[in-house]
Write an enzyme that holds these catalytic residues in place. Structure first.
Site, PDB file in Angstrom:
ATOM      1  N   LYS A  93       2.677  -6.838  -5.856  1.00  0.00           N
ATOM      2  CA  LYS A  93       1.733  -7.790  -5.255  1.00  0.00           C
ATOM      3  C   LYS A  93       1.336  -8.874  -6.253  1.00  0.00           C
ATOM      4  CE  LYS A  93       0.268  -4.280  -1.976  1.00  0.00           C
ATOM      5  NZ  LYS A  93       0.883  -3.060  -2.539  1.00  0.00           N
TER       6      LYS A  93
HETATM    7  O1  LIG Z   1      -0.321  -3.256   3.679  1.00  0.00           O
HETATM    8  C1  LIG Z   1       0.048  -2.480   2.802  1.00  0.00           C
HETATM    9  C2  LIG Z   1       0.766  -2.894   1.695  1.00  0.00           C
HETATM   10  C3  LIG Z   1       1.187  -1.961   0.794  1.00  0.00           C
HETATM   11  N1  LIG Z   1       0.893  -0.651   0.942  1.00  0.00           N
HETATM   12  C4  LIG Z   1       1.430   0.300  -0.059  1.00  0.00           C
HETATM   13  O2  LIG Z   1       2.389   1.151   0.599  1.00  0.00           O
HETATM   14  C5  LIG Z   1       2.245   2.488   0.150  1.00  0.00           C
HETATM   15  C6  LIG Z   1       1.780   3.366   1.295  1.00  0.00           C
HETATM   16  O3  LIG Z   1       1.595   4.696   0.853  1.00  0.00           O
HETATM   17  P1  LIG Z   1       1.347   5.945   1.867  1.00  0.00           P
HETATM   18  O4  LIG Z   1       1.121   7.075   0.926  1.00  0.00           O
HETATM   19  O5  LIG Z   1       2.602   6.107   2.680  1.00  0.00           O
HETATM   20  O6  LIG Z   1       0.161   5.615   2.689  1.00  0.00           O
HETATM   21  C7  LIG Z   1       1.275   2.433  -1.023  1.00  0.00           C
HETATM   22  O7  LIG Z   1       2.011   2.197  -2.195  1.00  0.00           O
HETATM   23  C8  LIG Z   1       0.410   1.233  -0.714  1.00  0.00           C
HETATM   24  O8  LIG Z   1      -0.148   0.651  -1.863  1.00  0.00           O
HETATM   25  C9  LIG Z   1       0.174  -0.240   2.031  1.00  0.00           C
HETATM   26  O9  LIG Z   1      -0.125   0.965   2.211  1.00  0.00           O
HETATM   27  N2  LIG Z   1      -0.226  -1.177   2.942  1.00  0.00           N
END
Ligand SMILES: O=c1ccn([C@@H]2O[C@H](COP(=O)(O)O)[C@@H](O)[C@H]2O)c(=O)[nH]1
Length: 270
Positions: A93
């Protein structure tokens, strides 16, 4: 990696699964802590167990930065370990004035050899464009995120009555194209997904929020898939921490397989 190569991987594996490597020392099985590099050892076993079912891997850079120099080393080893045909996403990001964005791009594309990086659009065109000058590399622009705080700005209605996230999508069409730019659209954004897909029918969408955040793979797939797949659906905690015991890699593999088998059904329905 090119658009065609990524679409080819999706066809070959019947999968648009992205495994999120959000590896934290207090979450991995504690017996791994005796290893010289516990983070890499965990990632290596997760990759070995899931590689047949996933087309992309997304380390969230925060988890590695948090560990200092050793975290960066574990991250580089992880990227080097992944086979070349797998699409790699630096979920970092980033985005700054052009001169600085260029350095971020060099760090993640040239130095660490990632295929793509997530970029925040807030600083505008000159903060994003440096990332787009690298051949066969991708910007994944934050458009409509999965978190509750997305309500604070992203849904804000502009004078033309369009929400801010739509402006991000529309204006960024002048910066890149479907062969070097993707968008982050949260799996928790069902209601907006159909309209977004109409705005950008050919772009890949990176979709986090399935699994731990409650997004539905079925709903997103029905609306979001296009003829080349067009989706990378991420699950991090739902796969890598499905078990915290000695069988963690096996269970992660099972979870990835379940998601891939479901994806295969949706791809066959296209
Ligand atoms: O909108 C967003 C952007 C990035 N993320 C990132 O994706 C993963 C989601 O992790 P889970 O454990 O599957 O929930 C994580 O690295 C977030 O920082 C997001 O969730 N939403």
């Amino acid at each position: 990696m090119t658009y065609e190569q990524l679409a080819g991987q999706i066809r070959e594996k019947s999968s648009y699964l992205c495994v999120g490597l959000d590896t934290a020392l207090d979450k991995i099985p504690q017996y791994l802590l005796k290893e010289k590099d516990p983070v890499f050892e965990f990632n290596k076993q997760i990759i070995d167990a899931t590689i047949d079912y996933a087309v992309a891997y997304k380390p969230n850079i925060a988890f590695y930065e948090a560990l200092g120099p050793s975290g960066w080393e574990s991250l580089q080893k992880t990227i080097d370990y992944l086979p070349k045909e797998v699409f790699t996403i630096a979920d970092a990001k980033r985005g700054d004035i052009g001169n600085t964005s260029n350095m971020y791009a060099k760090a993640f594309f040239e130095n660490m050899h990632f295929d793509s990086i997530t970029v925040a659009p807030y600083m505008g065109s000159d903060s994003v464009e440096p990332f787009l000058t690298f051949k066969d590399k991708w910007v994944i622009l934050l458009a409509l995120t999965s978190n509750t705080g997305a309500q604070d700005f992203q849904f804000e209605e502009l004078a033309n009555q369009k929400p801010l996230y739509q402006k991000v999508i529309e204006q960024s069409q002048n910066w890149g194209n479907y062969e070097n730019m993707m968008y982050v659209i949260g799996a928790t954004r069902n209601e907006q997904f159909e309209h977004i897909r109409k705005l950008i029918p050919n772009h890949f969408l990176l979709v986090p929020g399935v699994g731990a955040q409650g997004g539905s793979l079925k709903d997103i797939s029905k609306i979001g898939l296009n003829n080349n797949g067009g989706l990378l659906v991420n699950s991090s905690r739902g796969i890598i921490y499905a078990s915290t015991e000695k069988d963690f890699a096996h269970v992660a593999g099972q979870k990835a397989k379940e998601l891939q088998e479901e994806m295969k059904i949706y791809l066959n329905e296209l």
